[in-house]
Write a protein that holds these residues in place. Structure first.
Motif, PDB file in Angstrom:
ATOM      1  N   MET A 136      -6.846   8.724  -8.073  1.00 13.84           N
ATOM      2  CA  MET A 136      -6.476   7.457  -7.443  1.00 13.84           C
ATOM      3  C   MET A 136      -7.087   7.266  -6.064  1.00 13.84           C
ATOM      4  SD  MET A 136      -5.300   4.780  -8.179  1.00 13.84           S
ATOM      5  CE  MET A 136      -5.114   3.898  -6.647  1.00 13.84           C
TER       6      MET A 136
ATOM      7  N   HIS B   6       1.489   1.869 -10.390  1.00 11.61           N
ATOM      8  CA  HIS B   6       1.186   1.792  -8.958  1.00 11.61           C
ATOM      9  C   HIS B   6       2.421   1.361  -8.157  1.00 11.61           C
ATOM     10  CE1 HIS B   6      -2.853   2.651  -9.936  1.00 11.61           C
ATOM     11  NE2 HIS B   6      -3.015   1.547 -10.642  1.00 11.61           N
ATOM     12  N   LYS B  10       4.639   3.295  -4.676  1.00 12.33           N
ATOM     13  CA  LYS B  10       4.266   2.617  -3.432  1.00 12.33           C
ATOM     14  C   LYS B  10       4.769   3.326  -2.184  1.00 12.33           C
ATOM     15  CE  LYS B  10       7.969  -0.857  -3.648  1.00 12.33           C
ATOM     16  NZ  LYS B  10       8.738  -0.594  -4.867  1.00 12.33           N
ATOM     17  N   ARG B  13       2.492   6.149  -1.394  1.00 11.09           N
ATOM     18  CA  ARG B  13       1.160   5.685  -1.016  1.00 11.09           C
ATOM     19  C   ARG B  13       1.160   4.994   0.342  1.00 11.09           C
ATOM     20  NH1 ARG B  13      -0.780   3.881  -6.451  1.00 11.09           N
ATOM     21  NH2 ARG B  13      -1.229   5.858  -7.471  1.00 11.09           N
ATOM     22  N   TYR B  14       2.129   4.139   0.598  1.00  8.43           N
ATOM     23  CA  TYR B  14       2.104   3.344   1.833  1.00  8.43           C
ATOM     24  C   TYR B  14       2.449   4.203   3.051  1.00  8.43           C
ATOM     25  CZ  TYR B  14       2.341  -0.929  -1.071  1.00  8.43           C
ATOM     26  OH  TYR B  14       2.115  -1.921  -1.970  1.00  8.43           O
ATOM     27  N   ARG B 109      -4.499   1.775   3.944  1.00 13.12           N
ATOM     28  CA  ARG B 109      -5.687   0.954   3.693  1.00 13.12           C
ATOM     29  C   ARG B 109      -5.747   0.519   2.237  1.00 13.12           C
ATOM     30  NH1 ARG B 109      -9.609   1.486   7.937  1.00 13.12           N
ATOM     31  NH2 ARG B 109      -8.320   1.595   9.793  1.00 13.12           N
ATOM     32  N   LYS B 110      -6.716  -0.344   1.963  1.00 16.02           N
ATOM     33  CA  LYS B 110      -6.967  -0.715   0.575  1.00 16.02           C
ATOM     34  C   LYS B 110      -7.609   0.483  -0.120  1.00 16.02           C
ATOM     35  CE  LYS B 110      -9.462  -4.503   1.294  1.00 16.02           C
ATOM     36  NZ  LYS B 110     -10.306  -5.670   0.985  1.00 16.02           N
ATOM     37  N   ILE B 111      -7.062   0.861  -1.267  1.00 14.98           N
ATOM     38  CA  ILE B 111      -7.650   1.968  -2.018  1.00 14.98           C
ATOM     39  C   ILE B 111      -8.628   1.418  -3.057  1.00 14.98           C
ATOM     40  CG2 ILE B 111      -7.183   3.962  -3.500  1.00 14.98           C
ATOM     41  CD1 ILE B 111      -6.096   4.292  -0.682  1.00 14.98           C
ATOM     42  N   ARG B 112      -8.163   0.515  -3.872  1.00 13.01           N
ATOM     43  CA  ARG B 112      -9.042  -0.191  -4.796  1.00 13.01           C
ATOM     44  C   ARG B 112      -8.255  -1.290  -5.484  1.00 13.01           C
ATOM     45  NH1 ARG B 112      -7.974   0.967 -10.119  1.00 13.01           N
ATOM     46  NH2 ARG B 112      -7.283   3.052 -10.703  1.00 13.01           N
ATOM     47  N   GLY B 119      -7.212  -8.282 -10.398  1.00  8.23           N
ATOM     48  CA  GLY B 119      -6.023  -7.426 -10.449  1.00  8.23           C
ATOM     49  C   GLY B 119      -5.380  -7.263  -9.082  1.00  8.23           C
ATOM     50  N   ILE B 120      -4.241  -6.600  -9.053  1.00  8.44           N
ATOM     51  CA  ILE B 120      -3.573  -6.377  -7.781  1.00  8.44           C
ATOM     52  C   ILE B 120      -4.402  -5.446  -6.898  1.00  8.44           C
ATOM     53  CG2 ILE B 120      -1.208  -6.769  -8.594  1.00  8.44           C
ATOM     54  CD1 ILE B 120      -0.976  -3.582  -8.447  1.00  8.44           C
ATOM     55  N   ILE B 121      -4.185  -5.559  -5.611  1.00  7.24           N
ATOM     56  CA  ILE B 121      -4.849  -4.672  -4.653  1.00  7.24           C
ATOM     57  C   ILE B 121      -3.920  -3.478  -4.447  1.00  7.24           C
ATOM     58  CG2 ILE B 121      -5.811  -4.458  -2.333  1.00  7.24           C
ATOM     59  CD1 ILE B 121      -5.875  -7.616  -2.347  1.00  7.24           C
ATOM     60  N   ILE B 122      -4.472  -2.281  -4.577  1.00  6.24           N
ATOM     61  CA  ILE B 122      -3.653  -1.091  -4.381  1.00  6.24           C
ATOM     62  C   ILE B 122      -3.882  -0.569  -2.968  1.00  6.24           C
ATOM     63  CG2 ILE B 122      -3.202   1.255  -5.205  1.00  6.24           C
ATOM     64  CD1 ILE B 122      -4.492   0.110  -7.914  1.00  6.24           C
ATOM     65  N   TYR B 123      -2.800  -0.472  -2.226  1.00  9.13           N
ATOM     66  CA  TYR B 123      -2.860   0.045  -0.857  1.00  9.13           C
ATOM     67  C   TYR B 123      -2.348   1.473  -0.836  1.00  9.13           C
ATOM     68  CZ  TYR B 123      -3.474  -4.859   0.363  1.00  9.13           C
ATOM     69  OH  TYR B 123      -3.956  -6.140   0.459  1.00  9.13           O
ATOM     70  N   TYR B 125      -2.581   5.640   1.441  1.00 10.58           N
ATOM     71  CA  TYR B 125      -2.960   6.427   2.611  1.00 10.58           C
ATOM     72  C   TYR B 125      -4.435   6.802   2.614  1.00 10.58           C
ATOM     73  CZ  TYR B 125      -1.816   9.984  -0.923  1.00 10.58           C
ATOM     74  OH  TYR B 125      -1.731  10.684  -2.083  1.00 10.58           O
TER      75      TYR B 125
ATOM     76  N   ASP C  58     -12.250  -1.374   3.635  1.00 15.11           N
ATOM     77  CA  ASP C  58     -10.913  -1.066   3.124  1.00 15.11           C
ATOM     78  C   ASP C  58      -9.814  -1.730   3.957  1.00 15.11           C
ATOM     79  OD1 ASP C  58     -11.126   0.450   5.413  1.00 15.11           O
ATOM     80  OD2 ASP C  58     -10.685   2.371   4.457  1.00 15.11           O
ATOM     81  N   GLU C  59     -10.185  -2.745   4.741  1.00 16.83           N
ATOM     82  CA  GLU C  59      -9.191  -3.414   5.589  1.00 16.83           C
ATOM     83  C   GLU C  59      -9.006  -4.870   5.177  1.00 16.83           C
ATOM     84  OE1 GLU C  59      -9.047  -1.610   9.842  1.00 16.83           O
ATOM     85  OE2 GLU C  59     -11.118  -2.162   9.458  1.00 16.83           O
ATOM     86  N   ASP C  60      -7.807  -5.353   5.346  1.00 14.59           N
ATOM     87  CA  ASP C  60      -7.528  -6.774   5.196  1.00 14.59           C
ATOM     88  C   ASP C  60      -6.311  -7.101   6.060  1.00 14.59           C
ATOM     89  OD1 ASP C  60      -5.259  -5.955   3.790  1.00 14.59           O
ATOM     90  OD2 ASP C  60      -6.068  -6.436   1.825  1.00 14.59           O
ATOM     91  N   THR C  63      -3.401  -4.524   5.692  1.00  4.00           N
ATOM     92  CA  THR C  63      -3.545  -3.193   6.316  1.00  4.00           C
ATOM     93  C   THR C  63      -3.522  -3.298   7.842  1.00  4.00           C
ATOM     94  OG1 THR C  63      -5.967  -3.215   6.397  1.00  4.00           O
ATOM     95  CG2 THR C  63      -4.967  -2.410   4.369  1.00  4.00           C
ATOM     96  N   ARG C  70       3.367  -1.066  13.067  1.00  3.91           N
ATOM     97  CA  ARG C  70       3.767   0.309  13.412  1.00  3.91           C
ATOM     98  C   ARG C  70       3.690   0.523  14.921  1.00  3.91           C
ATOM     99  NH1 ARG C  70       0.720   2.992   8.243  1.00  3.91           N
ATOM    100  NH2 ARG C  70       2.514   2.907   6.832  1.00  3.91           N
ATOM    101  N   TYR C  95      -3.997 -12.426  -0.901  1.00  6.10           N
ATOM    102  CA  TYR C  95      -3.677 -13.111  -2.154  1.00  6.10           C
ATOM    103  C   TYR C  95      -3.481 -14.598  -1.900  1.00  6.10           C
ATOM    104  CZ  TYR C  95      -2.370  -8.585  -4.301  1.00  6.10           C
ATOM    105  OH  TYR C  95      -2.360  -7.312  -4.807  1.00  6.10           O
ATOM    106  N   ALA C 107       5.759  -1.019   3.707  1.00  8.14           N
ATOM    107  CA  ALA C 107       4.972   0.044   4.343  1.00  8.14           C
ATOM    108  C   ALA C 107       5.593   0.527   5.649  1.00  8.14           C
ATOM    109  CB  ALA C 107       3.541  -0.429   4.580  1.00  8.14           C
TER     110      ALA C 107
END
Lengths: 386, 135, 357
Positions: A136, B6, B10, B13-14, B109-112, B119-123, B125, C58-60, C63, C70, C95, C107
């Motif tokens: 992942m 996913h 969360k 991951r977050y 950050r955005k992972i993919r 599709g959804i954005i996976i965020y 670490y 990897d930023e938006d 993030t 934080r 989105y 988060a």
């Protein structure tokens, strides 16, 4: 337990076999092994495969491959342990015959890697890692090896160039293997110029993934005699499978390759032999660093010293411990879930004295070691000429 | 699409939410059902500080599907200051600046994307070199 | 119904409210304006800023909002569980449908019993969220409310906006005045239907009215809002230490400051557009965070945002003794600005995904 012998072996060429399907590829190896075993009819078929469910969208390979090979009414299923699936399937066949559950078991390792293309291939390969916590985040199989190599270089101060000895050796041995993907030698200079894949790991540190199938027919010495088999029989003296954590990050000492260590120890204990007594070692060289760590785990070198074995000729066909005698995964090509069965077939070729120009003189005993991922699972076998 | 898988992860991951073993107080990340230190069931949540050091790293140039857009990228084994090691990408750092032992901190950050750009954005670490600023 | 005669004055919270924590974020990449000029103007163009910030691949907005939030939490020294609203203002929410705010809330560890939502009002979406947060705390509906203004702004390749459309912003936790590092003295908003800049649904890049974005839009709204607030609160520019205005470029905020009677020194600490560009919904918000980083207790700060379409929110803050110790509890705005990696136009095109269509 009953004594178990290899009655027949078969293999296909390893490579990008675009024009042949998964089932037909497996059948070629099955047919060759059955012919080699004088037509002995198996009671069961155990399949070693890792990727078909993703790359060929095919599950239930046991039924498909037995059905396609005309083996109606047998027991058949897949043994899956990632890249160690071949070793797992072989152990299943061994146990089935040794226990008396069946009299003859056919084991086939088959991989149809090239049914997927491009980045889909890397994504398919990633299924043997921890999907939630490794794949992942973008880790790849080569990335795992890169992490280990980086740490190894840091921890032991081994020269980076020393890893070249393993692909150079594998390619040299593959030249005389008609089933090999790369039948050409490479030199150290070529190795050092190769582009990075997962830096510090380069293209030549990584065995090319490929299609291929290998098969072994196991039975008892009595059944083999009844079948009128004339070639020398190879006995399975030891068999062991061991796991480590699936994810690299969960290990206190990732360079230890403990699963490989214990698999080799247990297989040798079962066979009543010491690793040092074997005449050749068909080991896992999916990545050059895995060959180094495998040698250390099997006890052939101290921790941090495995790379030295590649430097002085010890591992060559005429050396103290010949490895990768038919080219290993680097030279022969890495047919992933079939690699463990290829190792058995190649070790049997050596023990039967059928290794041609690569024959290890007087080979009587062989050790094989098939790894799933970075030794997340390991299967070791001790084979002996009967 | 693999939304439930996913969604379920969360918290981990977050914000590096792992566990502390109620029996031996071992800190665990990623979460596991059985404590690797004492073998008892581990279920008490514990949020990690996000500070750690690079244990090893590699620069991935051949990226799998879903990661092509950000390749080449650096993946590291990061030893968290609480003990566990986590596999994660490094971000906001040049490849030649990374070294074993480098102090890093977690960022989200955005992972993919899950599947394609629809599709959804996976965020999740990632880690970057510790930003100390003028503090 | 007859129009009521009562004049509408500045809003003062029914119970005193202030900023208890704040945090900025600016990504590390910088695109010098000369790079845009090199590609599109043969190298000869008068650039509206020196350079602009560009987000990593990897930023938006999500993030970047998480990191700013934080930082705000670290300064507020409260647990995220005490927050009752998470509002994110932006014109680049990742989105079209699905809130940025829920991801940010999860988060940072906010509870489930919150208001959460995304705000859109061009460049004043963040300050609009801030007014709402002040109102929520003042109404006693929550002790703390988080308002964020953050953007990864879009500029069509070759358009004048490409020099300035930047990424960054800031997060604010509003709470009781007695816990605040800066108390809200009053707010005033001025809103009309003025189509100076817009982006239609499904369009990737905005359109703008060129010089029409100036006098009838930016200058009219900011001066109206700023003047009225100062008049209602009985202060002049001389009573105020710092002023922050929406900053689409370098010149507009300089000129509007002069129109309202402020000196260049008063706007200097909060004028970030020359070095990070126009961060849209983040612009006035991050200007304020830069000022808070260096202000002293008792300072008055005027903030006036501007959002196209069009409107301005004006705020007057007065800092407290609590400011000084909290300034260093998180990375400061200038720390992020100092973290600078210059990129060329090619890398910019890649990072911003401009090859995609």
């Amino acid at each position: 337990m009953r004594e178990v012998v290899i009655a027949g072996i078969g293999q296909t060429r390893v490579g990008e076999l675009w024009d042949i399907s998964l089932r037909s590829l497996a059948y070629q190896a099955i047919k060759a092994a059955r012919r080699d075993a004088n037509g002995l009819m198996p009671d069961a078929l155990y399949v070693g495969n890792y990727l078909a469910i993703v790359t060929s969208h095919q599950s239930n390979l046991g039924t498909l491959l037995a059905d396609n090979a005309g083996l109606t009414g047998v027991e058949a299923f897949t043994c899956e342990a990632g890249q160690a699936s071949g070793g797992a399937a072989f152990q299943m066949g061994f146990m089935a015959v040794a226990s008396g559950y069946v009299d003859a078991a056919l084991v086939v390792g088959v991989e149809k890697y090239t049914d997927a293309i491009g980045s889909e291939q890397e994504a398919a390969l990633a299924i043997s890692m921890d999907a939630d916590y490794e794949a992942m985040v973008g880790l790849t199989l080569a990335g795992q090896a890169g992490l280990l190599m980086q740490r190894y270089l840091h921890q032991y101060g081994a020269p980076r160039s020393a890893f070249g000895a393993f692909p150079v050796l594998a390619h040299a041995n593959a030249v005389n293997n008609p089933f090999a993907m790369y039948r050409r030698a490479i030199d150290q200079q070529t190795y050092e110029k190769a582009e990075p894949v997962a830096d510090p790991l380069n293209l030549y540190d990584q065995a090319s993934y490929a299609d291929g199938a290998a098969a072994v027919l196991l039975t008892t010495p009595e059944k083999a005699q009844e079948a009128g088999i004339r070639h020398p029989l190879v006995r399975v003296r030891g068999s062991a499978g061991v796991i480590d954590t699936l994810a690299l990050h969960d290990r206190p000492d990732p360079l230890a390759f403990d699963a490989a260590r214990y698999a080799v120890q247990r297989a040798c204990e079962m066979g009543g032999v010491l690793p040092g007594e074997v005449d050749l070692f068909e080991m896992d060289d999916a990545f050059s660093i895995y060959a180094v760590l495998g040698l250390e785990a099997a006890g052939f070198a101290e921790r941090g010293e495995g790379w030295r074995l590649g430097q002085n000729g010890d591992l060559r066909l005429n050396g103290r411990l010949p490895i990768l005698t038919m080219g290993g995964s680097k030279g022969r090509g890495n047919p992933l879930g079939a690699a463990g069965v290829y190792q058995i077939v190649e070790a049997a070729q050596q023990l039967r004295g059928e290794a041609g120009a690569n024959q290890v003189t007087g080979a009587r005993m062989a050790l094989t070691l098939n790894l799933g991922g970075p030794a997340s699972s390991a299967f070791a076998h001790v084979l002996e000429k009967r | 699409m693999e939304i439930p898988r996913h969604w379920r992860l969360k918290k981990q991951r977050y914000s590096l939410q792992g566990e502390i073993c109620p029996h031996c107080e071992g800190k665990i990340f990623p979460p596991r059902d059985v404590c690797p230190h004492c073998g008892n069931d581990a279920r008490t949540t514990f949020t990690f500080s996000g500070r750690g050091k690079v244990y090893s790293f590699t620069h991935v140039t051949e990226a799998p599907a879903g990661f092509e857009e950000t390749a080449p990228y650096t993946v590291a084994l990061v030893q968290l200051e609480e003990g566990p090691v986590v596999t994660a990408q490094l971000t906001d750092v040049e490849a030649d600046e990374v070294e074993i032992g480098m102090p890093v901190e977690m960022v989200t950050r955005k992972i993919r994307s899950d599947g394609n750009e629809r599709g959804i954005i996976i965020y999740g670490y990632k880690f970057r070199p510790v930003l100390d600023g003028a503090r | 119904m007859e129009k009521p005669e009562t004049p509408i004055l500045a809003h003062k919270p029914a119970r005193p409210v202030g900023i208890v924590g704040y945090g900025a974020y600016v990504p590390r990449y910088r695109l010098p304006a000369r790079e845009v000029a090199r590609i599109w103007k043969g190298g000869k163009d008068e650039a509206p800023v020196r350079e602009k910030s560009v987000p990593g691949a990897d930023e938006d907005v999500i993030t970047m909002s998480i990191e700013a939030a934080r930082n705000a939490l670290a300064r507020a020294r409260i647990h995220a569980h005490e927050i009752r609203a998470v509002w994110v203002g932006s014109e680049s929410h990742p989105y079209a449908v699905k809130p940025s705010s829920t991801v940010v809330a999860e988060a940072i560890g906010a509870p489930v019993s919150i208001q959460a939502g995304d705000w859109e009002f061009a460049c004043k979406a963040g300050t609009e969220a801030m007014v709402a947060a002040i109102a929520m705390v003042a109404a006693g509906m929550g002790r703390y409310a988080l308002a964020i203004g953050m953007d990864t702004a879009q500029g069509r390749p070759g358009d004048a906006l490409e020099y300035t459309a930047a990424a960054g912003g800031a997060a604010y936790i509003l709470g009781p005045a007695e816990e605040s590092l800066a108390v809200v003295e009053g707010t005033y908003s001025y809103v009309t239907d003025t189509p100076d800049f817009w982006r239609r649904a499904h369009e990737r890049y905005p359109q703008h009215g060129q010089r029409f974005t100036g006098d009838p839009a930016y200058f009219k709204h900011i001066t109206e809002a700023g003047k009225q607030l100062m008049k209602d609160l009985g202060v002049t520019a001389a009573d105020i230490q710092y002023a922050v205005f929406h900053q689409p470029n370098t010149k507009f905020p300089q000129r509007v400051a002069k129109m309202l009677g402020f000196t260049p020194e008063q706007i200097q600490p909060g004028l970030l557009s020359p070095v990070i560009g126009n961060t849209y919904a983040g612009a006035a918000m991050i200007g304020l965070s830069a000022v808070l980083d260096c202000a002293k207790p008792g300072d008055r700060i005027l903030v006036v945002s501007f959002g196209s379409g069009a409107g301005s929110d004006a705020f007057l803050f007065r800092t407290t003794e609590a400011l000084v110790e909290r300034q260093r509890l998180a990375l400061q705005t200038q720390d992020y600005i100092a973290r600078r990696t210059e990129i060329d136009y090619g890398m910019y095109v890649r990072l911003r995904g401009k090859l995609a269509d």
